[in-house]
Design a protein around this motif. Sequence first.
Motif, mmCIF file in Angstrom:
data_model
loop_
_atom_site.group_PDB
_atom_site.id
_atom_site.type_symbol
_atom_site.label_atom_id
_atom_site.label_comp_id
_atom_site.label_asym_id
_atom_site.label_seq_id
_atom_site.Cartn_x
_atom_site.Cartn_y
_atom_site.Cartn_z
ATOM 1 N N LEU A 242 9.028 -16.670 5.878
ATOM 2 C CA LEU A 242 10.215 -16.089 5.267
ATOM 3 C C LEU A 242 10.030 -14.599 5.005
ATOM 4 O O LEU A 242 8.983 -14.173 4.517
ATOM 5 N N PRO A 243 11.062 -13.784 5.292
ATOM 6 C CA PRO A 243 10.985 -12.345 4.999
ATOM 7 C C PRO A 243 11.100 -12.095 3.504
ATOM 8 O O PRO A 243 11.761 -12.833 2.779
ATOM 9 N N GLN A 244 10.449 -11.028 3.051
ATOM 10 C CA GLN A 244 10.503 -10.620 1.652
ATOM 11 C C GLN A 244 11.040 -9.183 1.610
ATOM 12 O O GLN A 244 10.291 -8.224 1.834
ATOM 13 N N PRO A 245 12.331 -9.023 1.347
ATOM 14 C CA PRO A 245 12.920 -7.685 1.363
ATOM 15 C C PRO A 245 12.514 -6.860 0.148
ATOM 16 O O PRO A 245 12.193 -7.391 -0.911
ATOM 17 N N GLY A 246 12.513 -5.544 0.339
ATOM 18 C CA GLY A 246 12.206 -4.626 -0.745
ATOM 19 C C GLY A 246 12.745 -3.249 -0.415
ATOM 20 O O GLY A 246 13.165 -2.984 0.718
ATOM 21 N N CYS A 247 12.730 -2.380 -1.393
ATOM 22 C CA CYS A 247 13.327 -1.067 -1.182
ATOM 23 C C CYS A 247 12.372 -0.115 -0.482
ATOM 24 O O CYS A 247 11.156 -0.194 -0.640
ATOM 25 N N ILE A 248 12.930 0.769 0.309
ATOM 26 C CA ILE A 248 12.217 1.872 0.942
ATOM 27 C C ILE A 248 12.756 3.160 0.310
ATOM 28 O O ILE A 248 13.964 3.288 0.094
ATOM 29 N N ASN A 249 11.858 4.106 0.018
ATOM 30 C CA ASN A 249 12.265 5.331 -0.689
ATOM 31 C C ASN A 249 12.934 4.992 -2.026
ATOM 32 O O ASN A 249 13.991 5.541 -2.358
ATOM 33 N N CYS A 250 12.311 4.092 -2.754
ATOM 34 C CA CYS A 250 12.906 3.583 -3.995
ATOM 35 C C CYS A 250 13.253 4.724 -4.958
ATOM 36 O O CYS A 250 12.432 5.620 -5.194
ATOM 37 N N GLY A 251 14.463 4.693 -5.505
ATOM 38 C CA GLY A 251 14.892 5.662 -6.493
ATOM 39 C C GLY A 251 15.420 6.962 -5.931
ATOM 40 O O GLY A 251 15.905 7.811 -6.688
ATOM 41 N N ARG A 252 15.347 7.106 -4.615
ATOM 42 C CA ARG A 252 15.845 8.333 -3.997
ATOM 43 C C ARG A 252 17.255 8.116 -3.465
ATOM 44 O O ARG A 252 17.706 6.969 -3.283
ATOM 45 N N PRO A 253 17.984 9.195 -3.196
ATOM 46 C CA PRO A 253 19.348 9.046 -2.667
ATOM 47 C C PRO A 253 19.400 8.306 -1.335
ATOM 48 O O PRO A 253 20.394 7.644 -1.023
ATOM 49 N N ASP A 254 18.308 8.418 -0.532
ATOM 50 C CA ASP A 254 18.290 7.756 0.777
ATOM 51 C C ASP A 254 17.613 6.383 0.727
ATOM 52 O O ASP A 254 17.137 5.871 1.743
ATOM 53 N N GLU A 255 17.554 5.763 -0.464
ATOM 54 C CA GLU A 255 16.963 4.433 -0.612
ATOM 55 C C GLU A 255 17.701 3.409 0.244
ATOM 56 O O GLU A 255 18.923 3.433 0.350
ATOM 57 N N TYR A 256 16.914 2.518 0.850
ATOM 58 C CA TYR A 256 17.507 1.407 1.588
ATOM 59 C C TYR A 256 16.570 0.213 1.522
ATOM 60 O O TYR A 256 15.444 0.322 1.024
ATOM 61 N N SER A 257 17.012 -0.935 1.977
ATOM 62 C CA SER A 257 16.229 -2.169 1.896
ATOM 63 C C SER A 257 15.771 -2.604 3.281
ATOM 64 O O SER A 257 16.482 -2.415 4.273
ATOM 65 N N ALA A 258 14.555 -3.174 3.325
ATOM 66 C CA ALA A 258 14.013 -3.694 4.580
ATOM 67 C C ALA A 258 13.046 -4.830 4.249
ATOM 68 O O ALA A 258 12.695 -5.050 3.084
ATOM 69 N N ASP A 259 12.601 -5.548 5.268
ATOM 70 C CA ASP A 259 11.617 -6.619 5.086
ATOM 71 C C ASP A 259 10.231 -5.980 5.034
ATOM 72 O O ASP A 259 9.638 -5.657 6.067
ATOM 73 N N ILE A 260 9.715 -5.797 3.808
ATOM 74 C CA ILE A 260 8.431 -5.114 3.642
ATOM 75 C C ILE A 260 7.258 -6.096 3.571
ATOM 76 O O ILE A 260 6.099 -5.684 3.635
ATOM 77 N N GLU A 261 7.527 -7.377 3.439
ATOM 78 C CA GLU A 261 6.502 -8.415 3.455
ATOM 79 C C GLU A 261 7.061 -9.656 4.140
ATOM 80 O O GLU A 261 8.277 -9.817 4.254
ATOM 81 N N TRP A 262 6.133 -10.531 4.561
ATOM 82 C CA TRP A 262 6.513 -11.852 5.042
ATOM 83 C C TRP A 262 5.651 -12.881 4.330
ATOM 84 O O TRP A 262 4.460 -12.645 4.082
ATOM 85 N N LYS A 263 6.277 -13.980 3.988
ATOM 86 C CA LYS A 263 5.596 -15.080 3.306
ATOM 87 C C LYS A 263 5.407 -16.219 4.300
ATOM 88 O O LYS A 263 6.377 -16.762 4.833
ATOM 89 N N LEU A 264 4.154 -16.583 4.560
ATOM 90 C CA LEU A 264 3.835 -17.660 5.491
ATOM 91 C C LEU A 264 3.224 -18.817 4.715
ATOM 92 O O LEU A 264 2.232 -18.634 3.998
ATOM 93 N N THR A 265 3.815 -19.987 4.839
ATOM 94 C CA THR A 265 3.323 -21.183 4.147
ATOM 95 C C THR A 265 2.811 -22.178 5.173
ATOM 96 O O THR A 265 3.514 -22.497 6.147
ATOM 97 N N PHE A 266 1.590 -22.656 4.958
ATOM 98 C CA PHE A 266 0.964 -23.613 5.866
ATOM 99 C C PHE A 266 0.962 -25.009 5.248
ATOM 100 O O PHE A 266 0.823 -25.165 4.038
ATOM 101 N N GLU A 267 1.116 -26.016 6.093
ATOM 102 C CA GLU A 267 1.232 -27.402 5.639
ATOM 103 C C GLU A 267 -0.053 -27.885 4.977
ATOM 104 O O GLU A 267 -1.130 -27.292 5.127
ATOM 105 N N ASN A 268 0.060 -28.991 4.258
ATOM 106 C CA ASN A 268 -1.082 -29.602 3.592
ATOM 107 C C ASN A 268 -2.198 -29.918 4.572
ATOM 108 O O ASN A 268 -1.965 -30.191 5.756
ATOM 109 N N GLN A 269 -3.399 -29.907 4.070
ATOM 110 C CA GLN A 269 -4.585 -30.275 4.835
ATOM 111 C C GLN A 269 -4.481 -31.730 5.304
ATOM 112 O O GLN A 269 -3.983 -32.608 4.579
#
Length: 294
Positions: A130-157
Amino acid sequence: MKKLTFLAIVLTLLLGTYSCDLLTVSLEEQAYPTKYPSLDMAELVALNAEYKKENNGRLCSTLNEYGFTGFSEVLFEDGKNPCERVNRDVVRIGIDNTDTLLAAAKRVIVQNSKYTGVNDSSELVLEEMLPQPGCINCGRPDEYSADIEWKLTFENQLIDSTEVMDTEITVFIDAKGVNRIWGNWYPDLEVPDFVNFGYLEVQEGMVGWEIDMTEYYGEEFIYTVQEGDLTEIPQKVYLPIKSDSGNELEVRTCWAVSINTVNLNFPGWIAYIDIEEGFLVDLVSKQVEFQQKN
């Protein structure tokens, strides 16, 4: 190892059912169940520092009380998750190419096998990404959002196709690599050679169980398990659970027995019965399991 807040089991019936059937075996001769002792704080802090160093300080996640990457708050400062601290250095770079993320996550999990319990990356099966969105250039006039992390979950052993419960591993990865690992597998599990208590015998012994549902209903109410509640074929699983002393984790081989309540507005329970020693290890509401999965 889920704690039920609204259920209590009347154990006397169960103990009476199985106590006469227990095999007399010297405890010194038994390696079962596999036990993982909790570490004292000084040892754990030192091990966690070693873990961080081996990962070049990239991981904000901590080890748990047994020295694994499994989630625990034992090393949280002031009860706060270090991965959620406002002063954590977050990599705010959008990830456009996700083709290499799975291989990178698996590689780091195996590189940390001492802590994750995973030695073979081919055994890791991706459950979701799953993508984890977050801000780029946070707090600035040109701030925007993008997928800055990804969460990978693996099944049970899995061990010989048998599931080890509560062993999902979740990895977060940013543009510079893996930044946290939560969850672990268990190495070198001792598996009973024989099934001392078959599931049919277990189900027969469960008829007549009394389960206190007072806290759930708000008034005194005892549910008695009926034969018709036990129609599903139980599954064999490995269940990690804290020992009675609370100083160690033990992994037990259990029958996961579904209790489907008849004519009751309640989804029922999963009872985990040790196949070697025949006692109730845990009783989990299906409602609780559903809520935790969602």
